[in-house]
Scaffold this motif. Structure first.
Motif, PDB file in Angstrom:
ATOM      1  N   LEU A 191     -22.422  -7.464  84.632  1.00 16.37           N
ATOM      2  CA  LEU A 191     -21.328  -6.516  84.450  1.00 16.37           C
ATOM      3  C   LEU A 191     -19.955  -7.154  84.625  1.00 16.37           C
ATOM      4  O   LEU A 191     -18.990  -6.798  83.960  1.00 16.37           O
ATOM      5  CB  LEU A 191     -21.498  -5.347  85.435  1.00 16.37           C
ATOM      6  CG  LEU A 191     -20.491  -4.220  85.333  1.00 16.37           C
ATOM      7  CD1 LEU A 191     -20.585  -3.527  83.998  1.00 16.37           C
ATOM      8  CD2 LEU A 191     -20.725  -3.209  86.447  1.00 16.37           C
ATOM      9  N   ALA A 192     -19.856  -8.111  85.524  1.00 15.16           N
ATOM     10  CA  ALA A 192     -18.554  -8.697  85.835  1.00 15.16           C
ATOM     11  C   ALA A 192     -17.877  -9.293  84.606  1.00 15.16           C
ATOM     12  O   ALA A 192     -16.655  -9.335  84.528  1.00 15.16           O
ATOM     13  CB  ALA A 192     -18.714  -9.766  86.904  1.00 15.16           C
ATOM     14  N   LEU A 193     -18.681  -9.715  83.617  1.00 16.14           N
ATOM     15  CA  LEU A 193     -18.084 -10.373  82.455  1.00 16.14           C
ATOM     16  C   LEU A 193     -17.332  -9.428  81.559  1.00 16.14           C
ATOM     17  O   LEU A 193     -16.432  -9.829  80.833  1.00 16.14           O
ATOM     18  CB  LEU A 193     -19.185 -11.022  81.620  1.00 16.14           C
ATOM     19  CG  LEU A 193     -19.935 -12.130  82.317  1.00 16.14           C
ATOM     20  CD1 LEU A 193     -21.134 -12.527  81.488  1.00 16.14           C
ATOM     21  CD2 LEU A 193     -19.015 -13.310  82.497  1.00 16.14           C
ATOM     22  N   PHE A 194     -17.755  -8.150  81.549  1.00 17.75           N
ATOM     23  CA  PHE A 194     -17.129  -7.249  80.581  1.00 17.75           C
ATOM     24  C   PHE A 194     -16.685  -5.950  81.203  1.00 17.75           C
ATOM     25  O   PHE A 194     -16.398  -4.980  80.497  1.00 17.75           O
ATOM     26  CB  PHE A 194     -18.090  -6.965  79.420  1.00 17.75           C
ATOM     27  CG  PHE A 194     -19.443  -6.472  79.854  1.00 17.75           C
ATOM     28  CD1 PHE A 194     -20.498  -7.354  80.010  1.00 17.75           C
ATOM     29  CD2 PHE A 194     -19.656  -5.130  80.123  1.00 17.75           C
ATOM     30  CE1 PHE A 194     -21.741  -6.909  80.417  1.00 17.75           C
ATOM     31  CE2 PHE A 194     -20.895  -4.673  80.530  1.00 17.75           C
ATOM     32  CZ  PHE A 194     -21.940  -5.556  80.675  1.00 17.75           C
ATOM     33  N   HIS A 195     -16.635  -5.928  82.540  1.00 17.97           N
ATOM     34  CA  HIS A 195     -16.343  -4.647  83.172  1.00 17.97           C
ATOM     35  C   HIS A 195     -14.964  -4.113  82.817  1.00 17.97           C
ATOM     36  O   HIS A 195     -14.783  -2.917  82.609  1.00 17.97           O
ATOM     37  CB  HIS A 195     -16.474  -4.743  84.689  1.00 17.97           C
ATOM     38  CG  HIS A 195     -16.261  -3.432  85.352  1.00 17.97           C
ATOM     39  ND1 HIS A 195     -15.156  -3.146  86.113  1.00 17.97           N
ATOM     40  CD2 HIS A 195     -16.970  -2.299  85.317  1.00 17.97           C
ATOM     41  CE1 HIS A 195     -15.224  -1.893  86.528  1.00 17.97           C
ATOM     42  NE2 HIS A 195     -16.319  -1.361  86.068  1.00 17.97           N
ATOM     43  N   GLN A 218     -20.757  -6.673  94.964  1.00 19.15           N
ATOM     44  CA  GLN A 218     -19.743  -7.052  93.976  1.00 19.15           C
ATOM     45  C   GLN A 218     -19.613  -5.951  92.926  1.00 19.15           C
ATOM     46  O   GLN A 218     -18.519  -5.578  92.513  1.00 19.15           O
ATOM     47  CB  GLN A 218     -20.148  -8.372  93.335  1.00 19.15           C
ATOM     48  CG  GLN A 218     -19.071  -8.992  92.484  1.00 19.15           C
ATOM     49  CD  GLN A 218     -19.631 -10.036  91.535  1.00 19.15           C
ATOM     50  OE1 GLN A 218     -20.794 -10.016  91.171  1.00 19.15           O
ATOM     51  NE2 GLN A 218     -18.799 -10.940  91.107  1.00 19.15           N
ATOM     52  N   LYS A 219     -20.748  -5.436  92.504  1.00 17.47           N
ATOM     53  CA  LYS A 219     -20.737  -4.354  91.519  1.00 17.47           C
ATOM     54  C   LYS A 219     -20.118  -3.097  92.095  1.00 17.47           C
ATOM     55  O   LYS A 219     -19.396  -2.377  91.398  1.00 17.47           O
ATOM     56  CB  LYS A 219     -22.166  -4.035  91.095  1.00 17.47           C
ATOM     57  CG  LYS A 219     -22.609  -4.700  89.848  1.00 17.47           C
ATOM     58  CD  LYS A 219     -23.804  -3.961  89.318  1.00 17.47           C
ATOM     59  CE  LYS A 219     -24.301  -4.590  88.053  1.00 17.47           C
ATOM     60  NZ  LYS A 219     -25.469  -3.875  87.551  1.00 17.47           N
ATOM     61  N   GLU A 220     -20.398  -2.849  93.379  1.00 13.79           N
ATOM     62  CA  GLU A 220     -19.854  -1.645  93.982  1.00 13.79           C
ATOM     63  C   GLU A 220     -18.335  -1.676  93.944  1.00 13.79           C
ATOM     64  O   GLU A 220     -17.681  -0.670  93.672  1.00 13.79           O
ATOM     65  CB  GLU A 220     -20.337  -1.534  95.426  1.00 13.79           C
ATOM     66  CG  GLU A 220     -21.016  -0.216  95.689  1.00 13.79           C
ATOM     67  CD  GLU A 220     -21.475  -0.031  97.102  1.00 13.79           C
ATOM     68  OE1 GLU A 220     -22.176  -0.914  97.615  1.00 13.79           O
ATOM     69  OE2 GLU A 220     -21.137   1.005  97.675  1.00 13.79           O
ATOM     70  N   VAL A 221     -17.769  -2.850  94.207  1.00 11.61           N
ATOM     71  CA  VAL A 221     -16.316  -2.966  94.161  1.00 11.61           C
ATOM     72  C   VAL A 221     -15.808  -2.655  92.756  1.00 11.61           C
ATOM     73  O   VAL A 221     -14.799  -1.967  92.581  1.00 11.61           O
ATOM     74  CB  VAL A 221     -15.870  -4.371  94.608  1.00 11.61           C
ATOM     75  CG1 VAL A 221     -14.389  -4.548  94.420  1.00 11.61           C
ATOM     76  CG2 VAL A 221     -16.236  -4.616  96.046  1.00 11.61           C
ATOM     77  N   MET A 222     -16.536  -3.133  91.745  1.00 11.69           N
ATOM     78  CA  MET A 222     -16.124  -2.850  90.359  1.00 11.69           C
ATOM     79  C   MET A 222     -16.187  -1.361  90.050  1.00 11.69           C
ATOM     80  O   MET A 222     -15.282  -0.800  89.434  1.00 11.69           O
ATOM     81  CB  MET A 222     -17.029  -3.606  89.388  1.00 11.69           C
ATOM     82  CG  MET A 222     -16.746  -5.086  89.345  1.00 11.69           C
ATOM     83  SD  MET A 222     -17.633  -5.869  88.006  1.00 11.69           S
ATOM     84  CE  MET A 222     -19.071  -6.435  88.841  1.00 11.69           C
ATOM     85  N   TYR A 223     -17.281  -0.728  90.504  1.00 10.01           N
ATOM     86  CA  TYR A 223     -17.415   0.703  90.265  1.00 10.01           C
ATOM     87  C   TYR A 223     -16.262   1.460  90.911  1.00 10.01           C
ATOM     88  O   TYR A 223     -15.713   2.400  90.339  1.00 10.01           O
ATOM     89  CB  TYR A 223     -18.727   1.216  90.861  1.00 10.01           C
ATOM     90  CG  TYR A 223     -19.933   1.142  89.951  1.00 10.01           C
ATOM     91  CD1 TYR A 223     -20.345  -0.055  89.391  1.00 10.01           C
ATOM     92  CD2 TYR A 223     -20.680   2.278  89.670  1.00 10.01           C
ATOM     93  CE1 TYR A 223     -21.459  -0.121  88.575  1.00 10.01           C
ATOM     94  CE2 TYR A 223     -21.799   2.223  88.866  1.00 10.01           C
ATOM     95  CZ  TYR A 223     -22.180   1.024  88.316  1.00 10.01           C
ATOM     96  OH  TYR A 223     -23.294   0.969  87.515  1.00 10.01           O
ATOM     97  N   LEU A 224     -15.916   1.047  92.136  1.00 16.19           N
ATOM     98  CA  LEU A 224     -14.825   1.738  92.819  1.00 16.19           C
ATOM     99  C   LEU A 224     -13.527   1.569  92.046  1.00 16.19           C
ATOM    100  O   LEU A 224     -12.736   2.501  91.925  1.00 16.19           O
ATOM    101  CB  LEU A 224     -14.670   1.194  94.244  1.00 16.19           C
ATOM    102  CG  LEU A 224     -15.723   1.694  95.219  1.00 16.19           C
ATOM    103  CD1 LEU A 224     -15.664   0.907  96.514  1.00 16.19           C
ATOM    104  CD2 LEU A 224     -15.501   3.167  95.522  1.00 16.19           C
ATOM    105  N   GLY A 225     -13.310   0.376  91.499  1.00 13.09           N
ATOM    106  CA  GLY A 225     -12.110   0.176  90.697  1.00 13.09           C
ATOM    107  C   GLY A 225     -12.096   1.109  89.500  1.00 13.09           C
ATOM    108  O   GLY A 225     -11.071   1.709  89.169  1.00 13.09           O
ATOM    109  N   GLU A 226     -13.259   1.241  88.894  1.00 12.58           N
ATOM    110  CA  GLU A 226     -13.335   2.114  87.713  1.00 12.58           C
ATOM    111  C   GLU A 226     -13.084   3.574  88.097  1.00 12.58           C
ATOM    112  O   GLU A 226     -12.380   4.298  87.397  1.00 12.58           O
ATOM    113  CB  GLU A 226     -14.714   1.985  87.075  1.00 12.58           C
ATOM    114  CG  GLU A 226     -14.827   2.692  85.758  1.00 12.58           C
ATOM    115  CD  GLU A 226     -16.072   2.300  84.983  1.00 12.58           C
ATOM    116  OE1 GLU A 226     -16.693   1.287  85.359  1.00 12.58           O
ATOM    117  OE2 GLU A 226     -16.404   2.996  84.029  1.00 12.58           O
ATOM    118  N   ILE A 227     -13.651   3.976  89.228  1.00 13.77           N
ATOM    119  CA  ILE A 227     -13.434   5.354  89.675  1.00 13.77           C
ATOM    120  C   ILE A 227     -11.952   5.592  89.897  1.00 13.77           C
ATOM    121  O   ILE A 227     -11.410   6.641  89.538  1.00 13.77           O
ATOM    122  CB  ILE A 227     -14.222   5.653  90.961  1.00 13.77           C
ATOM    123  CG1 ILE A 227     -15.714   5.588  90.705  1.00 13.77           C
ATOM    124  CG2 ILE A 227     -13.837   6.999  91.530  1.00 13.77           C
ATOM    125  CD1 ILE A 227     -16.307   6.826  90.121  1.00 13.77           C
TER     126      ILE A 227
END
Lengths: 325, 513
Positions: free
Chosen positions: B274-278, B313-322
């Motif tokens: 996910l990190a590549l295209f989040h 790491q993914k959780e941080v990305m999800y939070l950013g998206e939220i």
């Protein structure tokens, strides 16, 4: 404690309380000072007390600590002319002093932690020096007679014969209300005994208990508190508490708070904020202006259904899809 | 590749370290292998600008045909002259198409597309490095890039030429062309993918008839990626194109697009890489929500459903998206999802991984989110309060504790009454819990003591124990602790041997079970 002892205790405190009331002239001076003036204004003091309330709540200090801290603060401010830039140091040292005296055995946060969480700019040694100054000026040794002292005693009196009344007349609620009142500077002028009584009566009126009301009248007579004085403060208390209880909330000015995050999170936040796409938008079903007139094969009214692309391009779509039109 | 001597092999197989060392020496791969067996040298043609305009068309065609010759770049020494001729020709063609008008006559189209197809459409080789980590390893670059780059450039200028006629071009730039183009997105070379992105974007814009097909194929690629292969290098680029498409959607949104969002974009969040295209994915999602706010609830519920449980790491990305979603959310939509959302946020805030907790707490630094919380403080505060209060005492990271203070202070100032109530009830709860714990401790201690005092009497009471056991079949077995009989046994010393002891369990310690 039996009723007789309670009354004796009340009397004793009543006689003492005069020593612990902040100097009236000092308080007047503060109230009359304009904000952003040279001295401490009432708003400054109130803001500082709000801060202390937040901190004592966060660290789990008892109501006793908070009330004592406010008392020390008010007395000190009424006595000494303090510059606004020192106000936060004074406030925090009062809180620290109060915490140390009220609950010496509880786990105490050191001055460092208080300063760090409170986002103050001075050092721990500044804090301890200020504490010494405050303690010295106020001749502070261990405790003071505060509205809370009286509140506890009154509460015991009101419960009187039937301790089952505890559910009806909650001490926690009264304490919370007292804290709310203390955040307003005007209440510092009140005598602790009167303020506590006014508070108690306000609550008793709300729960509509006749015999408890009788008790309070009895106490009033015992301490010889004037009706007019009590009435005056009762009104003010009512007003303050109705504000406190209203569902309307005040928008906090969070810009005053410092939001410190770790380096990695800061980097992460920076990179995510600059995600500007560089491909221009393609409007759906719209005529591309650079395209020449080409209506015959193109879709009617911008319909982009799958069937349209099936026209003439048979190779990639199975027959059954084509027939379904 | 030099031969490896027998001594360097183990069991007849080359040791992994040797293989890796060899591979690392070559960082370039090429998908083009020389198709011609005979080496044909290119003969240089005159420059286009040097011939009269009547002959230019013919020369243009000749040059195009000349460029259909492919060269092997894996060997860096052969055909150098011819390669250079081709490169110069391509360069010239690019310029010719960009600067001159009237170049694109109808007969030119098939020649142009044929040259392009010959050069760029090729099967991509399998990856040299099967555990390619895009963040760490260097990508395998295309060796024939000096030529291929110019071909891409040419294609782009061709598409952007003011005389370009999609009605003619569509005979050649058809679905087959697009399909092959899409396959190239899997290239490891980022420069190639960048070109492809721009090219596909232009094709989508100009060929209305191909749009649905392109969307469908991208759908397929994504679905294969999510559910089958978990590998595709061009996801980010395709998402960028989709972003510009979504941005241009007409309202009301078609069902097809909404389906795409829910069936493809949301599940794509579960991909390992996910990190590549989040960033691009989040942009697409937010664009959808800006177009149609009623999609907010299903989107957020979808994200909550796929919320990462073990990957911080993914959780941080999800939070950013939220946070990005909340930045554009409408207050009415917020009310619908506030409860499940803040339940998740309160879990994140208490997460022992400091980055997750920090990111969640930082929401309170966002003005708009604060205003949403303020309007709905009655629902939000009770959900957040417990975990905030708890971590203020328990978290290991001091930065987090400061942030928690900020958040609590902010909430405190929003509604002091509610805050005080919650504090009081939280404290009361904790007191009750502590009391229960204490009672339990005391009971066990009591039992322990009884057991100790029993051990002396254990022998004489052994047959009493038998009876007691027989009668205690419904009860939890404290009796089994070290042979001590039913607690009452010691106290009734004149108890008869056969006295049943069913009464004992009833009087036994209540809270222990």
């Amino acid at each position: 404690m039996d009723a007789f002892k309670l009354m004796k205790e009340l009397r004793a405190n009543y006689e003492q309380e005069g020593y612990y009331i902040p100097k009236e002239t000092g308080l007047n001076l503060i109230e009359s000072t304009e904000q952003n003036g040279a001295g401490i204004s009432a708003k400054c003091r109130d803001a500082q007390v709000e801060d202390l309330w937040g901190l004592s709540s966060f660290f789990g200090y008892s109501t006793q600590t908070f009330v004592l801290a406010v008392n020390l603060l008010d007395r000190f401010l009424a006595l000494m002319r303090v510059q606004p830039k020192h106000l936060s140091c004074v406030g925090l040292s009062c809180l620290h002093l109060a915490a140390q005296r009220s609950a010496p055995d509880a786990t105490l946060s050191s001055g460092h932690e208080l300063i760090r969480i409170g986002q103050r700019r001075f050092t721990a040694s500044d804090l301890s020096r200020m504490e010494k100054i405050v303690a010295e000026k106020l001749h502070f040794t261990s405790s003071a007679v505060t509205p809370l002292t009286f509140l506890h005693l009154y509460h015991q009196v009101a419960l009187g014969q039937s301790p089952s009344r505890k559910e009806v007349l909650s001490l926690e609620k009264l304490e919370a209300q007292l804290k709310a009142c203390l955040r307003c500077m005007s209440f510092s002028k009140a005598k602790p005994s009167v303020l506590a009584l006014a508070l108690l009566r306000h609550e008793i009126k709300a729960i509509q208990s006749e015999d408890m009301w009788e008790m309070t009248c009895h106490v009033q007579r015992h301490l010889k508190i004037a009706d007019a004085e009590l009435q005056c403060w009762a009104e003010r208390v009512a007003r303050c508490l109705s504000d406190y209880a209203s569902p309307r909330c005040s928008r906090p000015n969070h810009k005053k708070l410092l939001w410190v995050v770790s380096r990695r999170t800061a980097q992460n936040l920076q990179s995510s904020s600059c995600s500007v796409p560089d491909l221009p938008t393609i409007p759906e079903g719209g005529w591309d202006p650079s395209q020449s007139e080409d209506s015959s094969e193109d879709l009617s009214s911008g319909e982009e259904s799958l069937s349209s692309s099936l026209e003439g391009e048979g190779a990639y779509f199975p027959l059954h899809l084509r027939r379904r039109r | 590749m030099s031969a490896i001597s027998a001594s360097e092999k183990v069991d007849g197989f080359t040791r992994k370290s040797m293989r890796k060392a060899q591979k690392q020496r070559k960082s370039q791969g090429s998908s083009q292998f020389r198709t011609q067996s005979a080496l044909v040298e290119l003969s240089p043609l005159p420059q286009l600008k040097d011939v009269p305009s009547t002959e230019q068309q013919e020369l243009f065609t000749q040059k195009l045909q000349q460029c259909c010759m492919l060269f092997d770049f894996m060997d860096s020494v052969i055909d150098l002259k011819s390669k250079e001729i081709k490169r110069a020709t391509l360069n010239e063609l690019v310029e010719y198409v960009s600067t001159n008008r009237g170049v694109l006559v109808e007969t030119a189209y098939p020649e142009i597309t044929s040259m392009i197809c010959t050069n760029i459409f090729r099967t991509l080789p399998p990856s040299d490095n099967p555990d390619f980590d895009p963040e760490e390893d260097e990508p395998t670059l295309e060796a024939s890039w000096p030529h291929i780059q110019l071909v891409y450039e040419f294609l782009l200028r061709f598409l952007e030429n003011p005389d370009f006629q999609p009605s003619i071009a569509k005979r050649y730039i058809d679905q087959k062309f697009v399909l092959q183009l899409l396959e190239l997105f899997d290239s490891e070379d980022p420069r190639e993918r960048d070109f492809l992105k721009t090219i596909l974007h232009r094709i989508y814009g100009k060929f209305l008839g191909l749009r649905a097909f392109i969307r469908k194929q991208i759908n397929n690629i994504f679905l294969r990626f999510i559910y089958e292969t978990d590998h595709f290098n061009g996801v980010a680029e395709l998402l960028e194109i989709l972003g510009s498409i979504i941005n241009g959607f007409a309202l009301p949104l078609k069902a097809e697009h909404k389906q795409f969002l829910m069936k493809v974009l949301i599940p794509m969040h579960t991909a390992k890489g996910l990190a590549l295209f989040h960033a691009q994915l989040a942009y697409c999602v937010v664009q959808f929500l800006e177009k149609d706010p009623t999609l907010t609830e299903p989107v957020i519920r979808g994200l909550l459903k796929f919320w990462p449980k073990t990957c911080s790491q993914k959780e941080v990305m999800y939070l950013g998206e939220i946070e990005e979603i909340l930045d554009v959310i409408e207050p009415t939509q917020f009310k619908k999802i506030e409860e499940p959302l803040f339940k998740q946020i309160s879990r994140c805030v208490a997460n022992p991984h400091f980055q997750v907790a920090e990111r969640a707490l930082y929401f309170w630094n966002n003005e708009y989110i604060l205003s949403l919380i303020e309007e709905n403080i009655d629902q939000v505060l009770p959900i957040m309060f417990g975990s905030l209060y708890r971590i203020s005492k328990e978290h290991w990271n001091p930065t987090i504790i400061s942030l928690v203070y900020n958040v609590l202070k902010t909430l405190m100032e929003m509604n002091s009454t509610l805050f005080d109530e919650l504090t009081a009830s939280y404290k009361a709860d904790r007191q009750r819990e502590k009391k229960k714990e204490q009672e339990r401790e005391e009971l066990w201690e009591k039992l322990d003591q009884l057991q100790i005092s029993h051990s002396g009497l254990a022998h004489s009471n052994s047959h009493m124990l038998h009876n007691a056991n027989a009668n205690n079949n419904n009860v939890n077995n404290n009796n089994n602790r070290g042979g001590g009989g039913p607690p009452d046994a010691a106290q009734n010393e004149d108890m008869e041997v056969d006295a049943p002891a069913p009464a004992v369990p009833a009087e036994g310690p209540p809270g222990v079970y």
